[in-house]
Design a protein around this motif. Structure first.
Motif, PDB file in Angstrom:
ATOM      1  N   GLN A  57       1.068  -1.447   0.216  1.00 32.35           N
ATOM      2  CA  GLN A  57       0.111   0.226   0.352  1.00 32.35           C
ATOM      3  C   GLN A  57       0.798   1.395  -0.025  1.00 32.35           C
ATOM      4  OE1 GLN A  57      -2.879  -1.132   3.201  1.00 32.35           O
ATOM      5  NE2 GLN A  57      -4.018  -1.559   2.565  1.00 32.35           N
ATOM      6  N   ARG A  58       2.115   1.562   0.954  1.00 30.31           N
ATOM      7  CA  ARG A  58       2.740   1.825   1.104  1.00 30.31           C
ATOM      8  C   ARG A  58       3.702   2.115  -0.071  1.00 30.31           C
ATOM      9  NH1 ARG A  58       3.240   4.125   6.186  1.00 30.31           N
ATOM     10  NH2 ARG A  58       4.808   5.621   5.396  1.00 30.31           N
ATOM     11  N   GLY A  59       4.333   1.201  -0.655  1.00 33.64           N
ATOM     12  CA  GLY A  59       5.208   1.391  -1.321  1.00 33.64           C
ATOM     13  C   GLY A  59       5.138   0.850  -2.904  1.00 33.64           C
ATOM     14  N   VAL A  60       4.140   0.554  -3.460  1.00 38.80           N
ATOM     15  CA  VAL A  60       3.436   0.780  -4.384  1.00 38.80           C
ATOM     16  C   VAL A  60       2.619   2.188  -4.727  1.00 38.80           C
ATOM     17  CG1 VAL A  60       1.948  -0.593  -6.635  1.00 38.80           C
ATOM     18  CG2 VAL A  60       3.433  -1.998  -4.976  1.00 38.80           C
ATOM     19  N   GLY A  61       1.874   2.414  -3.701  1.00 38.40           N
ATOM     20  CA  GLY A  61       1.171   3.566  -3.825  1.00 38.40           C
ATOM     21  C   GLY A  61      -0.505   3.622  -3.725  1.00 38.40           C
TER      22      GLY A  61
END
Ligand code: ATP
Ligand code: MG
Length: 448
Positions: A53-57
């Motif tokens: 969620q954070r790393g891909v967006g």
């Protein structure tokens, strides 16, 4: 019931008769990576959902629609990796690679999982060759990973790929660009697809990536990101182009390329083919200067790419690129009776100790059935061992290609095999090249 004999939609088996192609592609990728100083990293197939969620967006299609997410028995939310970068960054931080000398260069071969509509070149389990270069803001690195990807294509004999590059700027210049995009699309909001209406609020740049015909038609007239770049981003992009030109790498600047992931900054690129239909992007990547920090590390400008191996293979097949032949077994031992079987087991082991492939019939069938089986396996040599051969200690080694037969002593089988096999290879060379000029072998590189 039928379910247990059906693979899951969007997944693919790779069968023994074709796996040599995958092995060839994979070893080529890793080998080329090594030439540029990239060492392999292996990370788990699943990670905490939050990492992606954070790393891909959060605003990407991958996170919004495509992830395989589930709760494990301990109630943790787990996701099968949809791409390789987030896991590599997590590992870089967790294992202290971030404290080593920069840049740190890693590469990987991974399976990825995305819930998408399966079609040619689009699977739910697919494979990527990826590289990540952590800790450099130099445009040299951008040009280097592009060159690396191109080396993979060149080594595999792939032609006619177009390299499209763009710069999507840094957060500063992007903010201004987003404003301009919003203003532009706001005027035609009613015509946009529902997803893009939502994108308009959250991440208007993503609209440029939409595949719906109406949205892409509207996007034609949208403001171009390159017109909004700050001086630093402009300079960076110019240098990337210069370093590509220095390596004779052809590119086109395509301002429509924005890439699917949220944390890209500055350079983004794709290698696109028109020989494999709609799913023509074989490799996509770029810079993600903000990602490491986003995932809890120090600010670490970084970049990477992901190359789809299934698409790569489709492309090779479409272009009739050469694959190496699968390896041929060296020897099949036909053993008849218990004594001969014991001898065969011993010989097979000795052969394998010397690095040869030695096979025999585990089902101990009749002579005829074993011969047929041997034929199917296609070994270079066969030897038949029965009671007589065990008694005399001598058997006949048959070259299955030429039909030549030679006597071979069972007691010194491996050394006998070496000499027969070597002389038959020399014979082949003679057949192919009349009398083979052995001196030339030793003079290579010594010409005046
Ligand atoms: P696309 O626009 O085709 O959906 P993407 O932008 O989602 O691609 P990336 O996330 O950049 O793709 O992944 C890098 C590469 O992985 C792609 O260029 C492609 O070659 C491959 N790839 C992505 N999704 C799939 C898939 N579902 N099946 C097979 N290969 C894929
Ligand atoms: Mg996609």
């Amino acid at each position: 019931m039928a379910l247990i004999t059906k693979a899951i939609k969007g997944t693919k088996d790779i069968l023994p008769k074709e796996v040599h192609k995958n092995q060839y592609i994979e070893s080529t990728c890793i080998g080329v990576g090594e030439m540029y100083g990239y060492k392999e990293i292996r990370t788990p197939v699943f990670e905490h959902t939050e990492l992606f969620q954070r790393g891909v967006g959060d605003t990407t299609d991958v996170v919004q629609k495509e992830m395989y997410t589930f709760d494990d028995k301990g109630g943790r939310s787990i996701t099968l990796r949809p791409e390789g970068t987030a896991g590599a960054v997590r590992s870089f931080l967790e294992n202290g690679l971030c404290n080593e000398t920069m840049p740190q260069k890693v590469c990987y071969l991974t399976s990825c999982y995305r819930y998408e509509k399966p079609q040619a070149g689009r699977l739910r389990e697919f494979h990527q060759f990826g590289v990540e270069c952590f800790g450099t803001k130099s445009p040299l690195a951008d040009a280097e990973i592009i060159a690396l990807a191109k080396s993979v294509f060149d080594t595999l004999g792939i032609k006619n790929l177009s390299l499209e590059i763009n710069s999507i700027g840094c957060p500063t210049c992007r903010a201004k660009y987003h404003e301009a995009l919003k203003e532009y699309f706001e005027n035609r909001k009613d015509e946009l697809c529902d997803t893009c209406k939502d994108r308009l609020e959250r991440n208007p740049m993503r609209i440029l990536d939409c595949k719906s015909p109406i949205c892409s038609e509207i996007a034609q007239g949208a403001p171009v990101v390159l017109d909004f770049l700050c001086d630093e981003c402009k300079e960076h992009f110019d240098m990337v182009k210069k370093y590509l030109e220095a390596q004779n790498i052809e590119y086109t600047v395509n301002p429509k390329i924005v890439r699917g992931l949220d944390y890209y900054t500055k350079t983004v690129f794709e290698f696109v083919s028109n020989s494999i239909g709609a799913q023509g992007t074989v490799c996509g990547g770029g810079r993600y200067d903000g990602l490491v920090e986003e995932l809890g590390g120090q600010s670490t400008p970084s970049l990477g790419f992901g190359m789809g191996l299934e698409r790569l293979q489709l492309l090779m097949e479409a272009q009739n690129c050469e694959f190496p032949e699968p390896t041929i077994p060296d020897l099949f031992i036909v053993a008849l009776g218990e004594k001969a079987t014991l001898k065969a087991v011993e010989i097979a082991r000795d052969m394998r100790d010397e690095g040869f492939t030695a096979l025999m019939d585990l089902n101990q069938r009749s002579l005829r059935a074993q011969m047929k089986y041997a034929d199917k396996l296609g070994a270079r040599f066969n030897v038949v061992i029965g009671d007589n051969e065990v008694e005399s200690g001598i058997a006949v080694l048959k070259n299955m290609q030429s039909g030549d037969e030679s006597e071979i002593a069972l007691a010194t089988f491996v050394s006998g095999f070496y000499s027969v096999s070597l002389s038959s290879q020399l014979d082949e060379l003679k057949i192919n090249g009349e009398e083979f000029d052995f001196d030339s072998l030793f003079n290579v590189g010594n010409e005046e």
